[in-house]
Design an enzyme around this catalytic site. Structure first.
Site, PDB file in Angstrom:
ATOM      1  N   GLY A  23     -29.057 -14.773  12.078  1.00  0.00           N
ATOM      2  CA  GLY A  23     -28.163 -13.660  12.381  1.00  0.00           C
ATOM      3  C   GLY A  23     -27.368 -13.217  11.168  1.00  0.00           C
ATOM      4  O   GLY A  23     -26.877 -14.048  10.392  1.00  0.00           O
ATOM      5  N   ILE A  45     -34.942 -16.361  25.944  1.00  0.00           N
ATOM      6  CA  ILE A  45     -33.509 -16.386  26.175  1.00  0.00           C
ATOM      7  C   ILE A  45     -32.796 -16.915  24.935  1.00  0.00           C
ATOM      8  O   ILE A  45     -33.394 -17.647  24.130  1.00  0.00           O
ATOM      9  CB  ILE A  45     -33.166 -17.276  27.396  1.00  0.00           C
ATOM     10  CG1 ILE A  45     -33.596 -18.719  27.164  1.00  0.00           C
ATOM     11  CG2 ILE A  45     -33.736 -16.730  28.671  1.00  0.00           C
ATOM     12  CD1 ILE A  45     -33.135 -19.725  28.243  1.00  0.00           C
ATOM     13  N   CYS A  90     -22.767 -12.643  21.289  1.00  0.00           N
ATOM     14  CA  CYS A  90     -21.538 -12.760  20.501  1.00  0.00           C
ATOM     15  C   CYS A  90     -20.326 -12.384  21.355  1.00  0.00           C
ATOM     16  O   CYS A  90     -20.397 -11.477  22.190  1.00  0.00           O
ATOM     17  CB  CYS A  90     -21.588 -11.805  19.299  1.00  0.00           C
ATOM     18  SG  CYS A  90     -22.946 -12.087  18.164  1.00  0.00           S
ATOM     19  N   ASN A 106     -25.780 -26.689  19.581  1.00  0.00           N
ATOM     20  CA  ASN A 106     -25.251 -26.217  18.309  1.00  0.00           C
ATOM     21  C   ASN A 106     -24.081 -25.275  18.556  1.00  0.00           C
ATOM     22  O   ASN A 106     -24.064 -24.508  19.514  1.00  0.00           O
ATOM     23  CB  ASN A 106     -26.348 -25.538  17.469  1.00  0.00           C
ATOM     24  CG  ASN A 106     -26.398 -24.040  17.679  1.00  0.00           C
ATOM     25  OD1 ASN A 106     -25.620 -23.298  17.083  1.00  0.00           O
ATOM     26  ND2 ASN A 106     -27.302 -23.598  18.552  1.00  0.00           N
TER      27      ASN A 106
END
Length: 300
Positions: A45, A189, A128, A68
């Site tokens: 990202g 996903i 996000c 994570n």
């Protein structure tokens, strides 16, 4: 035997890419993997500015996977453009850039900065937290999903793939919202929210308390969601979530995915992507299949 697939007018030599955040931009894997063999490389990202990420510890092993809480640490879009894209252009593979942000404006800035770059697809990470909406993820509210998709489409030169969060009540509602906003494709996903506690210290194992669960443990959930979404919208789907073998990948293709992404498996087996590609080819030969599209969505 034809293994190529097409998403939003972009043709990939085979249906295998990497999952964002698990492969860097390919530089770390170059000595193990011939990047020319991959259908695409999906980058980590990237944001409009460098992000430091979360405090440590931020990775923990779990049964059948890992947690994570990296926090989307990245050096920013300028480094991607000056270092990573030129590196990837040396190889005969497509480039998918994963885009993250804290506000719609953040996403738009990255998308506009990439408009003249040799990038094939933009994958928009809407898991996000939206800082202007109290931290709720963009992808957890259908109205927000449609709104941000529409805004990004107004500025994007490349096809837009919206990456859906599984941390919702109805994944098809989010898929329909992205389609309504003009998405060219969907990927799913992203990780499931999880937690781990260290019973010796009686503390959360991750500094962030929670993290994203990935790996084989989430595969049945991911497969179910990919099947639901593939049958709910008229958009190509990139399936991911616990894919480690060709058999895993074939399940996702049969459930309706046009392409698959290999993520956590790369940490265990750097050649996982190649093993999946070779396994799909072997399956097609054994079953005398001329085109991969004969498998896509064959389970109803």
């Amino acid at each position: 035997m034809k293994t190529s697939v097409t998403i939003a007018g972009v043709e990939f030599k085979n249906p295998v890419t990497t999952a964002s955040g698990t492969f860097g931009s390919g530089m770390e894997y170059g000595e193990f993997v011939d990047l020319n063999r991959l259908g695409a490389v999906t980058t980590k990202g990237v944001a409009n500015l460098p992000w430091p990420g979360n405090p440590t510890p931020r990775v923990a092993e779990t049964y059948g996977g890992m947690l994570n809480a990296i926090g989307l640490q990245n050096p920013g879009v300028e480094v991607l453009l000056s270092r990573d894209i030129p590196f990837l252009k040396q190889y005969d593979t497509k480039i998918i850039v994963n885009v993250c942000g804290r506000t719609t404006k953040d996403y738009v800035e990255v998308v506009e900065r990439l408009s003249d770059s040799p990038v094939d697809l933009l994958e928009i990470n809407i898991s996000c937290p939206n800082v202007k909406e109290g931290g709720i993820a963009f992808g957890q509210n259908p109205a927000m999903v449609e709104e941000i998709t529409r805004e990004i489409k107004c500025h994007a030169k490349q096809p837009v793939v919206m990456k859906l969060s599984p941390n919702v009540t109805d994944i098809t509602e989010m898929a329909r919202a992205a389609q309504a906003g003009g998405a060219d494709a969907l990927s799913l996903i992203n990780t499931l929210t999880g937690m781990k506690i260290d019973i010796k210290t009686r503390r959360f194992l991750l500094a962030n308390r929670t993290g994203g669960l990935s790996g084989p443990a989430i595969k049945p959930v991911a497969l179910r969601m990919v099947y639901q979404v593939a049958n709910a919208v008229n958009l190509p789907v990139i399936g991911m979530g616990g894919i480690a073998t060709a058999e895993d990948a074939l399940e996702f293709l049969m459930a309706g995915a046009t392409m698959v992404a290999i993520g956590t498996a790369n940490f265990v087996n750097p050649r996982a992507t190649l093993d999946v590609i070779e396994g799909i080819e072997a399956y097609m030969q054994e079953n005398r299949l001329e085109e991969i599209k004969e498998l896509i969505g064959c389970v109803r």
